[in-house]
Design an enzyme around this catalytic site. Structure first.
Site, PDB file in Angstrom:
ATOM      1  CB  THR A 148      -0.838   0.153   1.221  1.00  0.00           C
ATOM      2  OG1 THR A 148      -0.254  -0.095   2.419  1.00  0.00           O
ATOM      3  CG2 THR A 148      -2.020  -0.813   0.728  1.00  0.00           C
ATOM      4  CE  LYS A 174       0.617  -3.461   2.541  1.00  0.00           C
ATOM      5  NZ  LYS A 174       0.023  -3.035   3.832  1.00  0.00           N
ATOM      6  CB  THR A 185      -2.548  -3.763   7.807  1.00  0.00           C
ATOM      7  OG1 THR A 185      -2.662  -4.619   8.926  1.00  0.00           O
ATOM      8  CG2 THR A 185      -2.539  -4.894   6.542  1.00  0.00           C
ATOM      9  CD  GLU A 271       1.918   5.558   6.954  1.00  0.00           C
ATOM     10  OE1 GLU A 271       1.752   6.005   7.786  1.00  0.00           O
ATOM     11  OE2 GLU A 271       1.441   4.839   5.986  1.00  0.00           O
TER      12      GLU A 271
END
Lengths: 402, 402
Positions: A148, A174, A185, A271
């Site tokens: 994602t 991931k 997630t 992130e």
């Protein structure tokens, strides 16, 4: 252990595909992992009370002995979406089963992305023929299609020798570095041509997960969809391993190494992250204490912000450890602790150690930062991984709108 | 309840001073709180294993019946500073005792600021004569001198009627909104002219703290120096209250209200905070569940970042609650949950509720933001307070250098 296995190194009897179905706003978003024969399967899933339908499916189906495929859809978590979400997950498994010609009950599902919206399953159904047509031994396209907000695919592979027979393991993972409910997630899928009983698959997966994915943190939040699956199809021809077989140890060691590799890649790709933080706690009275202290330091916002600012702020390390050990009821005593940042001692036996702050600050600019804490109590040790807390973390999570 | 009590409303028999001694880089940094007679005293201190010497002193002295004064020094936590730190704390108590003409064992100390450096006690000693000379019934100067990175002083007061006799409570607090080890920590001091036994003081302080300071979070980190003290000198002439006295309930209610008021002010003044977040959980099976869910949501980085971005991201609320309830072993079921943001229902019984995202986003721009979660299980409820996660939080904690 190789990051990008060539097709010949991939597990035998496995085929993979990654295609675009349009659930995500762009790019490949639908992955298939298909075995040509029934697999022993085990899974570890999120402990969150809020579980997506795919998580309930995985819990019901594992440990199992007849799994054939995994479908992963990125862009929609299909979580907290009520009855339509449950129906969409059922439809997804049914459609994939039909497209592959296998019983839908042998299909595992995994979804990731936005919460509160049912999966637009018709888009995936429309893309299934092309996905089936694309199935091949190279897992690369599938590894890319499960992402994602990750900035790069994460995969690793290894070979284990069982009585002279080579068996292969591949893992794709991931996270967006982020263990969070909205646009990411943590997912990981281990495919192997080892021959394992379901109980043996379950037995090796548990400790491997607890030493890897359970020791990373980006922001301390878990999601509705976190899961790790292990499917073993036996296509290597290696002897079947059951619980109690001493040959299982080599499998557990290899699997743990692979999962740690993926876990570190997830934390490093957190992130907004610019640094991987590795926190090693030694001298603990128990592994639980070592684990709690290491995780506590790795997830402290203050430690993470200090690393982002290249600040050798050892007080925050001691205090984060002190808080999480206290929550465990530990009797560890800071008067026995030693702390080092990037290899430089900064605190020993309850008092600061003089050090060159500019030197340690410069060392903190490296992509991987090491923090070491010795509790002076015993022989137990643990390592946890995290990432720094940056302006980009706030930007990504404040500006992303539901 | 008034934020800035006039001198006539201050507790009888108490005098306060706040002066500059030069421990902090600027401003008043040394506060004295002095009773003209012995006080019953209780305290609650950080559970962190890393405790500053002042915390050990408070633990040893409370509950107690002969306390006379508190000295608070801002700018140096005097924590994790080894033997010199312990000696500095002893010297501080001795000097204050001598300056006030009281036994040093009746002096409580509180320090806050940078970790790992012993308190420069000679600076405080040099300022003590001016502090003693400044002692007066107005607590304002003292409330200002206990701050570190707080942007404003935090105080509140109340009057309790005991059999027709008015008794006064005053509380001053600090936090920088931040419960963190480096340039701030949570401190609060309650002075009152109530007459309480030490056991009664301890009995009312515990529940009041658990419903106030134990329900705020800025970043989830506790410090070496967190403490809350309650000193009651009996100067009101009200009857002495002991444990089991039904009149104690009014004291507990008043004290809880005051501490919640200060706790909310601390959260609202969190480092970099632009919003106070109030999370109310109802319908819980137990108070522990309500508390865990409320605190879990209030401390979630993802919820905090969403509020900073005015994003009505209810998925993050459900998932944060689900994680923290799961850690407690709760059997709460998201299919029974209802969530409202700023009064607008967004999730009910396991599925999203349609709502106007622009309308809720606009409501999220208010200084105080309400999040409500009903678990649909029972009658227990709890509220927790936090603040949003902003760029300024990262800036303050990355750029502040040790």
């Amino acid at each position: 252990m190789n990051d990008a296995p060539t097709p010949s190194e991939s597990p035998r009897g496995w085929r993979y595909a990654g295609v675009r179905s349009g659930v995500r706003s762009e790019g490949r978003d639908t992955a298939l992992l298909v075995s040509d024969r029934p697999c022993a399967a085990a899974a570890r899933v999120t402990t969150n009370l809020a579980k997506a339908p795919c998580v309930h499916r995985a819990r019901a189906a594992t440990p199992g002995d007849d799994l054939r495929a995994i479908v992963v859809v990125s862009g929609c978590a299909n979580a907290l979406a009520g009855a339509p979400g449950k129906a969409a997950d059922d439809a997804l498994a049914a459609s994939v089963g039909a497209a592959l010609g296998v019983d839908p009950r042998t299909v595992l599902t995994a979804t990731t992305g936005i919460v509160g919206v049912p999966l637009p399953v018709s888009r995936v159904e429309a893309a299934l023929p092309s996905a089936v047509a694309a199935l091949a031994s190279d897992p690369e396209a599938a590894a890319g299609a499960i992402l994602t907000t990750d900035t790069r695919p994460k995969s690793a592979s290894a070979t284990v020798d069982v009585d002279g027979v080579a068996a292969r393991l591949h893992v794709m993972g991931k996270g967006a570095g982020m263990i969070h409910p909205n646009m990411a997630t943590m997912l990981a899928f281990v495919t192997t041509d080892l021959a394992l009983t379901p109980a043996a698959a379950d037995r090796v997966l548990g400790p491997a997960v607890s030493r890897s994915f359970n020791r990373i943190s980006v922001d301390g939040d878990t999601s509705c969809n976190d899961m790790v699956m292990l499917l073993a199809n036996g296509a290597s021809g290696a002897p079947l391993l059951d619980v109690g077989d001493p040959r299982l140890e080599a499998v557990e060691v290899a699997l743990t190494g692979l999962l740690i590799d993926i876990a570190k890649k997830i934390a490093a790709d957190g992130e907004g992250a610019s640094h991987l933080i590795a926190v090693t706690v030694t001298g603990a009275g128990s592994e639980a204490e070592a684990h709690a202290a290491a995780r506590g330091v790795a997830r402290s916002n203050l430690v993470k912000a200090a690393v982002f600012g290249s600040d050798p702020n050892w007080g925050r390390i001691a205090v984060a450890a002190g808080q999480h050990l206290a929550e465990l009821g530990s009797a560890a005593n800071p008067d026995r602790w030693r702390i080092a940042i990037c290899g430089v001692p900064v605190f020993a036996l309850g008092a600061p150690v003089p050090f060159s702050a500019p030197e340690v600050s410069a060392a903190l600019k490296a992509p991987e930062v090491g923090i070491a804490l010795d509790l002076g109590d015993g022989a137990a040790a643990a390592t946890a991984w995290g990432c720094d807390l940056s302006y980009d973390y706030v930007r990504i999570n404040a500006e992303y709108h539901t």
